[in-house]
Design an enzyme around this catalytic site. Structure first.
Site, mmCIF file in Angstrom:
data_model
loop_
_atom_site.group_PDB
_atom_site.id
_atom_site.type_symbol
_atom_site.label_atom_id
_atom_site.label_comp_id
_atom_site.label_asym_id
_atom_site.label_seq_id
_atom_site.Cartn_x
_atom_site.Cartn_y
_atom_site.Cartn_z
ATOM 1 N N ASP A 211 0.859 -1.180 0.000
ATOM 2 C CA ASP A 211 0.000 0.000 0.000
ATOM 3 C C ASP A 211 0.897 1.232 0.000
ATOM 4 O O ASP A 211 2.129 1.121 -0.039
ATOM 5 C CB ASP A 211 -0.937 0.002 1.224
ATOM 6 C CG ASP A 211 -2.308 0.605 0.906
ATOM 7 O OD1 ASP A 211 -2.338 1.672 0.261
ATOM 8 O OD2 ASP A 211 -3.325 0.019 1.301
ATOM 9 N N PHE A 237 -0.216 0.917 -6.831
ATOM 10 C CA PHE A 237 -0.676 -0.233 -7.619
ATOM 11 C C PHE A 237 -1.076 0.129 -9.048
ATOM 12 O O PHE A 237 -1.311 -0.746 -9.868
ATOM 13 C CB PHE A 237 -1.786 -1.016 -6.915
ATOM 14 C CG PHE A 237 -2.973 -0.225 -6.424
ATOM 15 C CD1 PHE A 237 -3.620 0.723 -7.206
ATOM 16 C CD2 PHE A 237 -3.468 -0.462 -5.133
ATOM 17 C CE1 PHE A 237 -4.725 1.423 -6.742
ATOM 18 C CE2 PHE A 237 -4.578 0.241 -4.661
ATOM 19 C CZ PHE A 237 -5.201 1.178 -5.476
ATOM 20 N N HIS A 254 -13.723 -1.772 -6.565
ATOM 21 C CA HIS A 254 -14.969 -0.997 -6.583
ATOM 22 C C HIS A 254 -14.732 0.501 -6.376
ATOM 23 O O HIS A 254 -15.649 1.297 -6.582
ATOM 24 C CB HIS A 254 -15.976 -1.566 -5.584
ATOM 25 C CG HIS A 254 -15.718 -1.227 -4.142
ATOM 26 N ND1 HIS A 254 -16.627 -1.501 -3.163
ATOM 27 C CD2 HIS A 254 -14.661 -0.656 -3.503
ATOM 28 C CE1 HIS A 254 -16.168 -1.106 -1.992
ATOM 29 N NE2 HIS A 254 -14.972 -0.592 -2.174
#
Length: 349
Positions: A211, A237, A254
């Site tokens: 992350d 990412f 999402h």
């Protein structure tokens, strides 16, 4: 049916519709008062039994009259219950409102009712008229840039996401047959709760929590049985991901539109070991008119983010564009499913 009976039946249906829709329009007040009591940790003061609003006000420094009116409304939803003496108790449904219980929902409530979601949802008419999110116009920058600029706001989001995930991580990890060995990369894994749940079930697996740097700063420390099989890696990412055998994308795709999501998937496909898997852990929107949390979250996302909740067919299209093939959808007993992708040329999946 006689004409006058038909007219009466029509009038009755119109009254029912009117009453129903007025009630729906007032529905926003329930999350408003839920946020209010969560903010002041009111439920913690009911852990040892029922109390009157006046007693609670004395303990918390709140206004007794306002507090009574808020509790009375939440009692209609089964969060609290008022007895004949005017005392309120916390019900079993309201239990997770406490901040000191293992699966507390308090942080998730504060995130879901935060101004970033609340205000953008209030402007959905603008989404209907022009399409896309209204967040950038309202807050001056995209959602995640806004969160990253302020530590307190970012903590609200990441703590809230962790709270939403805590109860579901175990069941989801148990629903999938992870390999006995290899490397699992949790891409956009936040505080790492899901990766820890996976590694706890497979002693031969190693994990990478991937992350942004400011997110990793708040990761959960692994237990002694996992610490030697765990590392963090900072990065973007949209640019690259670590090499791994299995990729976890839990509540990630999402947040993003199809093009952005395909970029993330393509990066996983490019770095994936032969025979590897990409596991998208998201809600799969079901057909039909039945209620499903995904349908509500989808509209919330529409106001704040470029993403959306997706159907199985929509996931399959994104996988194909990224060089993957949707091999199966695994139910988990939660609102989320595991959408498994393999390399498009992998005939074994």
């Amino acid at each position: 049916m006689r004409e006058e009976e038909t007219e009466m039946s029509t009038e009755s249906a119109e009254r029912d519709s009117h009453f129903f829709l007025i009630g729906e329009a007032l529905g926003y007040l329930y999350p408003a008062v839920l946020r209010a009591v969560a903010s002041v940790k009111l439920a913690d003061h009911l852990a040892d039994g029922p109390r009157t609003a006046a007693d609670l006000a004395g303990r918390t420094g709140l206004d007794a009259d306002a507090l009574y009116r808020v509790l009375r409304l939440l009692a209609t939803r089964g969060v609290f219950e008022e007895d004949a003496e005017g005392r309120f108790r916390l019900t079993s449904l309201g239990h997770a409102l406490r901040s000191d219980v293992p699966l507390s929902a308090r942080s998730a409530i504060l995130m879901l009712t935060h101004a970033t979601f609340w205000q953008s949802s209030g402007e959905l008419e603008r989404c209907l008229r022009k399409g896309g999110t209204v967040f950038d116009d309202m807050f001056g920058m995209p959602f995640f840039e806004y969160f990253a600029q302020d530590a307190e706001t970012a903590a609200t989001f990441h703590d809230g996401m962790a709270a939403m995930s805590d109860w579901e991580n175990g069941p989801i990890a148990a629903a999938y047959h992870f390999p006995e060995s290899g490397v699992v990369a949790d891409v956009g894994g936040g505080q790492g709760g899901f990766l820890l749940a996976v590694l706890a079930r497979r002693p031969g697996l190693h994990g990478v929590l991937y992350d942004e740097t400011h997110v990793l700063a708040g990761h959960r420390p692994p237990g002694a049985e996992i610490s030697g099989r765990w590392r963090t890696a900072a990065g973007d990412f949209f640019t690259e991901v670590p090499n791994a055998d299995v990729y976890l994308l839990k509540r990630i795709l999402h947040d993003w539109n199809d093009e952005q999501g395909v970029t993330i998937l393509r990066n996983c496909r490019r770095a994936m070991a032969p025979g590897g898997r990409v596991l998208v852990v998201d809600a799969v929107v079901p057909k039909g008119n039945d209620p499903h949390q995904a349908k509500a979250v989808d509209v919330m996302l529409m106001g704040a983010l470029p993403g959306r909740e997706r159907t199985e067919a929509e996931f399959a299209g994104m996988f194909a564009a990224a060089g993957l093939r949707l091999s199966r959808v695994v139910p988990t007993g939660t609102v989320l499913s595991i959408v498994e992708g393999v390399a498009a040329d992998d005939a074994s999946g």
